[in-house]
Design a protein around this motif. Sequence first.
Motif, PDB file in Angstrom:
ATOM      1  N   LYS A  16      20.303  57.346   1.084  1.00 15.43           N
ATOM      2  CA  LYS A  16      21.537  58.140   1.153  1.00 15.43           C
ATOM      3  C   LYS A  16      21.267  59.636   1.326  1.00 15.43           C
ATOM      4  O   LYS A  16      21.975  60.309   2.051  1.00 15.43           O
ATOM      5  N   SER A  17      20.235  60.158   0.675  1.00 15.49           N
ATOM      6  CA  SER A  17      19.970  61.599   0.762  1.00 15.49           C
ATOM      7  C   SER A  17      19.522  61.996   2.172  1.00 15.49           C
ATOM      8  O   SER A  17      19.858  63.078   2.645  1.00 15.49           O
ATOM      9  N   ALA A  18      18.793  61.113   2.861  1.00 14.48           N
ATOM     10  CA  ALA A  18      18.358  61.407   4.225  1.00 14.48           C
ATOM     11  C   ALA A  18      19.564  61.488   5.160  1.00 14.48           C
ATOM     12  O   ALA A  18      19.669  62.402   5.987  1.00 14.48           O
ATOM     13  N   VAL A  19      20.492  60.553   5.030  1.00 10.87           N
ATOM     14  CA  VAL A  19      21.693  60.555   5.870  1.00 10.87           C
ATOM     15  C   VAL A  19      22.561  61.771   5.555  1.00 10.87           C
ATOM     16  O   VAL A  19      23.075  62.430   6.455  1.00 10.87           O
ATOM     17  N   LYS A  20      22.690  62.095   4.295  1.00 15.54           N
ATOM     18  CA  LYS A  20      23.486  63.255   3.884  1.00 15.54           C
ATOM     19  C   LYS A  20      22.908  64.545   4.476  1.00 15.54           C
ATOM     20  O   LYS A  20      23.646  65.400   4.968  1.00 15.54           O
ATOM     21  N   ALA A  21      21.587  64.670   4.459  1.00 13.14           N
ATOM     22  CA  ALA A  21      20.936  65.856   5.023  1.00 13.14           C
ATOM     23  C   ALA A  21      21.177  65.946   6.532  1.00 13.14           C
ATOM     24  O   ALA A  21      21.472  67.018   7.062  1.00 13.14           O
ATOM     25  N   LEU A  22      21.069  64.818   7.219  1.00 11.63           N
ATOM     26  CA  LEU A  22      21.301  64.810   8.667  1.00 11.63           C
ATOM     27  C   LEU A  22      22.750  65.126   9.010  1.00 11.63           C
ATOM     28  O   LEU A  22      23.017  65.809  10.001  1.00 11.63           O
ATOM     29  N   LYS A  23      23.674  64.640   8.207  1.00 10.84           N
ATOM     30  CA  LYS A  23      25.094  64.951   8.432  1.00 10.84           C
ATOM     31  C   LYS A  23      25.323  66.460   8.362  1.00 10.84           C
ATOM     32  O   LYS A  23      26.098  67.015   9.126  1.00 10.84           O
ATOM     33  N   GLY A  24      24.649  67.114   7.435  1.00 10.81           N
ATOM     34  CA  GLY A  24      24.775  68.560   7.300  1.00 10.81           C
ATOM     35  C   GLY A  24      24.166  69.316   8.473  1.00 10.81           C
ATOM     36  O   GLY A  24      24.698  70.325   8.919  1.00 10.81           O
ATOM     37  N   GLU A  25      23.053  68.818   8.987  1.00 12.77           N
ATOM     38  CA  GLU A  25      22.368  69.472  10.101  1.00 12.77           C
ATOM     39  C   GLU A  25      23.041  69.209  11.452  1.00 12.77           C
ATOM     40  O   GLU A  25      22.927  70.015  12.365  1.00 12.77           O
ATOM     41  N   PHE A  26      23.688  68.047  11.571  1.00 17.81           N
ATOM     42  CA  PHE A  26      24.309  67.648  12.833  1.00 17.81           C
ATOM     43  C   PHE A  26      25.765  67.243  12.608  1.00 17.81           C
ATOM     44  O   PHE A  26      26.119  66.066  12.709  1.00 17.81           O
ATOM     45  N   PRO A  27      26.623  68.222  12.312  1.00 15.95           N
ATOM     46  CA  PRO A  27      28.031  67.899  12.014  1.00 15.95           C
ATOM     47  C   PRO A  27      28.808  67.353  13.210  1.00 15.95           C
ATOM     48  O   PRO A  27      29.837  66.704  13.030  1.00 15.95           O
ATOM     49  N   ASP A  28      28.314  67.596  14.421  1.00 14.34           N
ATOM     50  CA  ASP A  28      29.001  67.117  15.617  1.00 14.34           C
ATOM     51  C   ASP A  28      28.706  65.645  15.924  1.00 14.34           C
ATOM     52  O   ASP A  28      29.357  65.047  16.773  1.00 14.34           O
ATOM     53  N   VAL A  29      27.751  65.055  15.235  1.00 17.89           N
ATOM     54  CA  VAL A  29      27.410  63.648  15.425  1.00 17.89           C
ATOM     55  C   VAL A  29      28.392  62.789  14.632  1.00 17.89           C
ATOM     56  O   VAL A  29      28.741  63.115  13.496  1.00 17.89           O
ATOM     57  N   LYS A  30      28.844  61.697  15.243  1.00 16.57           N
ATOM     58  CA  LYS A  30      29.738  60.770  14.549  1.00 16.57           C
ATOM     59  C   LYS A  30      28.878  59.787  13.758  1.00 16.57           C
ATOM     60  O   LYS A  30      28.085  59.042  14.325  1.00 16.57           O
ATOM     61  N   TRP A  31      29.045  59.807  12.453  1.00 15.66           N
ATOM     62  CA  TRP A  31      28.287  58.928  11.571  1.00 15.66           C
ATOM     63  C   TRP A  31      29.195  57.791  11.128  1.00 15.66           C
ATOM     64  O   TRP A  31      30.290  58.020  10.651  1.00 15.66           O
ATOM     65  N   LYS A  32      28.729  56.583  11.290  1.00 15.30           N
ATOM     66  CA  LYS A  32      29.526  55.428  10.901  1.00 15.30           C
ATOM     67  C   LYS A  32      28.707  54.563   9.943  1.00 15.30           C
ATOM     68  O   LYS A  32      27.593  54.155  10.255  1.00 15.30           O
ATOM     69  N   LYS A  33      29.277  54.328   8.776  1.00 14.81           N
ATOM     70  CA  LYS A  33      28.648  53.432   7.809  1.00 14.81           C
ATOM     71  C   LYS A  33      29.260  52.054   7.972  1.00 14.81           C
ATOM     72  O   LYS A  33      30.475  51.912   8.013  1.00 14.81           O
ATOM     73  N   LYS A  34      28.408  51.065   8.086  1.00 21.53           N
ATOM     74  CA  LYS A  34      28.869  49.680   8.185  1.00 21.53           C
ATOM     75  C   LYS A  34      28.261  48.915   7.022  1.00 21.53           C
ATOM     76  O   LYS A  34      27.171  49.245   6.568  1.00 21.53           O
ATOM     77  N   ASP A  35      28.967  47.899   6.554  1.00 19.46           N
ATOM     78  CA  ASP A  35      28.416  47.077   5.480  1.00 19.46           C
ATOM     79  C   ASP A  35      27.087  46.470   5.887  1.00 19.46           C
ATOM     80  O   ASP A  35      26.147  46.398   5.108  1.00 19.46           O
TER      81      ASP A  35
END
Length: 80
Positions: A16-35
């Motif tokens: 989770k921390s890796a994804v959170k860091a990337l979301k902060g660095e690349f806010p223009d990227v669409k992040w989708k969490k799937k089960d």
Amino acid sequence: MKVKVCCKNLKRCDGKSAVKALKGEFPDVKWKKKDCLGRCGACKKGAIAEVGKGEAFLCKKDPDTLYAELKKLLVSAKTG
């Protein structure tokens, strides 16, 4: 660009921390969490993510390695 991550995989490999860091660095990227991304064999081996519309599927030994590889892909896509 869109990145899909598997919630079950993130919990299992503590990513989770890796994804959170990337979301902060690349806010223009669409992040989708799937089960589930339906890649059970790869999910058991390490941290996984799907980039674009089937453009790339990443399976790395740990979240830090996945973070580095995703960052490299996203930077190259951004620059062009």
